[in-house]
Design a protein around this motif. Structure first.
Motif, PDB file in Angstrom:
ATOM      1  N   GLY A 124      -2.974   5.648  -3.038  1.00 39.66           N
ATOM      2  CA  GLY A 124      -4.119   4.914  -3.111  1.00 39.66           C
ATOM      3  C   GLY A 124      -4.289   3.413  -3.350  1.00 39.66           C
TER       4      GLY A 124
ATOM      5  N   VAL B 183       6.314   6.957  -4.342  1.00 45.32           N
ATOM      6  CA  VAL B 183       5.971   7.617  -3.276  1.00 45.32           C
ATOM      7  C   VAL B 183       6.142   6.870  -1.766  1.00 45.32           C
ATOM      8  CG1 VAL B 183       4.115   8.787  -4.777  1.00 45.32           C
ATOM      9  CG2 VAL B 183       3.504   6.754  -3.653  1.00 45.32           C
ATOM     10  N   PRO B 184       5.722   7.750  -0.802  1.00 45.93           N
ATOM     11  CA  PRO B 184       5.934   7.063   0.467  1.00 45.93           C
ATOM     12  C   PRO B 184       4.942   5.775   0.636  1.00 45.93           C
ATOM     13  CG  PRO B 184       6.253   9.297   0.807  1.00 45.93           C
ATOM     14  CD  PRO B 184       5.787   9.183  -0.508  1.00 45.93           C
ATOM     15  N   GLY B 185       5.136   4.862   1.289  1.00 43.98           N
ATOM     16  CA  GLY B 185       4.305   3.773   1.336  1.00 43.98           C
ATOM     17  C   GLY B 185       4.876   2.531   2.119  1.00 43.98           C
TER      18      GLY B 185
ATOM     19  N   GLN C  82       0.915  -1.024   0.088  1.00 42.79           N
ATOM     20  CA  GLN C  82      -0.127   0.266   0.092  1.00 42.79           C
ATOM     21  C   GLN C  82       1.076   1.234   0.091  1.00 42.79           C
ATOM     22  OE1 GLN C  82      -1.318  -1.449   4.192  1.00 42.79           O
ATOM     23  NE2 GLN C  82      -1.921   0.712   3.989  1.00 42.79           N
ATOM     24  N   ASP C  83       0.337   2.359  -0.393  1.00 46.29           N
ATOM     25  CA  ASP C  83       1.030   3.647  -0.652  1.00 46.29           C
ATOM     26  C   ASP C  83       0.234   4.944  -0.698  1.00 46.29           C
ATOM     27  OD1 ASP C  83       0.176   4.047  -3.271  1.00 46.29           O
ATOM     28  OD2 ASP C  83       2.010   2.979  -3.971  1.00 46.29           O
ATOM     29  N   GLU C  84       0.678   5.956  -1.011  1.00 45.12           N
ATOM     30  CA  GLU C  84      -0.085   7.214  -0.792  1.00 45.12           C
ATOM     31  C   GLU C  84      -0.894   7.538  -1.978  1.00 45.12           C
ATOM     32  OE1 GLU C  84       2.411  10.457   0.915  1.00 45.12           O
ATOM     33  OE2 GLU C  84       2.579   9.615   2.938  1.00 45.12           O
TER      34      GLU C  84
ATOM     35  N   HIS D  66      -3.644  -0.517  -2.407  1.00 45.22           N
ATOM     36  CA  HIS D  66      -4.017  -1.289  -1.200  1.00 45.22           C
ATOM     37  C   HIS D  66      -4.105  -2.871  -2.097  1.00 45.22           C
ATOM     38  CE1 HIS D  66      -5.821  -2.135   2.760  1.00 45.22           C
ATOM     39  NE2 HIS D  66      -4.816  -2.573   2.651  1.00 45.22           N
TER      40      HIS D  66
ATOM     41  N   ARG E 238       8.524   0.047   5.710  1.00 39.60           N
ATOM     42  CA  ARG E 238       7.929   1.288   5.606  1.00 39.60           C
ATOM     43  C   ARG E 238       8.962   2.198   4.788  1.00 39.60           C
ATOM     44  NH1 ARG E 238       3.419   1.372   8.895  1.00 39.60           N
ATOM     45  NH2 ARG E 238       3.626  -0.201  10.692  1.00 39.60           N
TER      46      ARG E 238
ATOM     47  N   ASP F  24      10.343   5.521   2.132  1.00 37.50           N
ATOM     48  CA  ASP F  24      10.162   6.835   1.452  1.00 37.50           C
ATOM     49  C   ASP F  24      11.447   7.202   0.900  1.00 37.50           C
ATOM     50  OD1 ASP F  24       9.578   9.462   1.153  1.00 37.50           O
ATOM     51  OD2 ASP F  24       9.816  10.108   2.854  1.00 37.50           O
TER      52      ASP F  24
END
Length: 278
Positions: free
Chosen positions: A94, A126-128, A90-92, A96, A232, A234
Motif C-alpha cells: 500500500g 514485497v513486490p513493487g 509504490q508496492d503491494e 505510494h 519493477r 520482486d
C-alpha cells in the motif's frame, strides 16, 4: 645366526664402487627435482589461495532489517531539467509515495538542460516498483525526454569482494541515450539475497539481481501516457551464500609428502633400471 631385520628392505642401496654417473641419470635427476619443486609450489599456491564455496538455501538472511532493503540509484537524464525529475515509490503493501526527496540529490548537467539524480532510499520486501518520472512536477512538460544513462543501481550493503562473479550492479552502465525520447523504459528486476562469509566468520549481506528490459511508447484512451523509467522488482526466495575457505594444513602436508615420495621412488627406480642395463 641372528636375524637381520634389514632383509625386509626392498629399496637396497647399490655400493658406490659399483655405480657410475651418466648424463642420462643426471638429466633424469634434475628433471625429477624440478618436477618436485613445481608440484610443491603448485600445492603451496593452492594452500595460500582462498577457496570460495557457494550454496543455495531458502531463507531471509537479513531478518534484522525490519523487512526493508536499502537502494542506491544514480542516473543521468541529459535532456530533462532537474525541477521536473522526481522519484516515485509504490508496492503491494500500500505504499505510494510521489516525489520522494529524502537522501536524494539532483545535480544540473549541461548548463541546467539535463539532470543527474542520486538517491538512497528503502523499499519493502514485497513486490513493487520505483520510477523516475515527472509525476511530481507542478507543471508537466509537453514532451519529456526520458533518455538516460544508469551509473549505478544496487541493493543492500556494498560487498568489497573481487573474487566472485556476481551481479550486484547489473544495470551499471546501461545506456539509453539514443532511445526514443518519448518512450518509457521498463526494467524488470529479480532480487536475490546474497551472503558472503569471510575466513573469520564475518558475514556481509547484499542483494544481486537479474534484469530484463523493454522500451515502449504508451497510449491510453485520453492520448499518450507520460513516459517514465520504471524499476519493477520482486524478491527471490532463494538465498545465495559464498563462504571463503582455506585448504586445511593436514591436506597440504599429506599431499606434499605423497608427491615427493612418489617422485623420489620413481627416481630411484630409474637409477636401478639404468644400473641393471649397464
Amino acid at each position: 645366526m641372528p636375524f637381520d631385520f634389514r632383509r625386509f628392505d626392498i629399496y637396497r642401496k647399490v655400493p658406490k664402487d659399483l655405480t657410475q654417473p651418466t648424463y642420462t641419470g643426471a638429466i633424469i635427476s634434475i628433471c625429477c627435482c624440478l618436477f618436485i619443486a613445481f608440484l610443491f609450489l603448485s600445492e603451496l599456491t593452492g594452500f595460500i589461495a582462498n577457496e570460495i564455496v557457494n550454496e543455495l538455501y531458502v531463507d531471509d538472511p537479513d531478518k534484522e532489517s525490519g523487512g526493508k532493503i536499502d537502494v542506491r540509484l544514480n542516473v543521468s537524464l541529459p535532456n530533462l531539467h532537474c525541477e521536473l525529475v522526481g522519484l516515485d515509490i509504490q508496492d503491494e503493501m500500500g505504499r505510494h509515495e510521489v516525489g520522494h526527496i529524502d537522501n536524494s540529490m539532483k545535480i544540473p548537467l549541461d548548463n541546467g538542460n539535463g539532470c543527474r539524480f542520486e538517491g538512497r532510499f528503502t523499499i519493502n520486501k514485497v513486490p513493487g516498483n520505483f520510477h523516475v518520472s515527472t509525476h511530481s512536477a507542478t507543471a508537466q512538460p509537453q514532451n519529456p525526454d526520458m533518455s538516460h544513462f544508469i551509473h549505478k543501481l544496487s541493493f543492500g550493503d556494498t560487498l568489497k569482494v573481487h573474487s566472485i562473479y556476481a551481479a550486484f550492479n547489473a544495470l551499471g552502465g546501461a545506456d539509453k541515450l539514443a532511445s526514443n525520447p518519448l518512450a518509457s523504459h521498463d526494467y524488470i528486476l529479480k532480487i536475490v539475497p546474497t551472503v558472503y562469509e569471510d575466513l573469520n566468520g564475518k558475514q556481509g549481506i547484499s542483494y544481486q539481481y537479474t534484469v530484463a528490459n523493454k522500451e515502449y511508447v504508451a497510449y491510453s484512451h485520453t492520448g499518450r501516457i507520460i513516459p517514465a523509467i520504471w524499476f519493477r522488482y520482486d524478491l527471490s526466495p532463494i538465498t545465495v551464500k559464498y563462504t571463503e575457505r582455506r585448504q586445511p594444513m593436514y591436506r597440504f602436508i599429506t599431499t606434499v609428502y605423497l608427491m615427493t615420495t612418489k617422485a623420489y621412488l620413481e627416481n630411484k627406480s630409474t637409477e636401478l633400471n639404468n644400473f641393471n642395463h649397464a
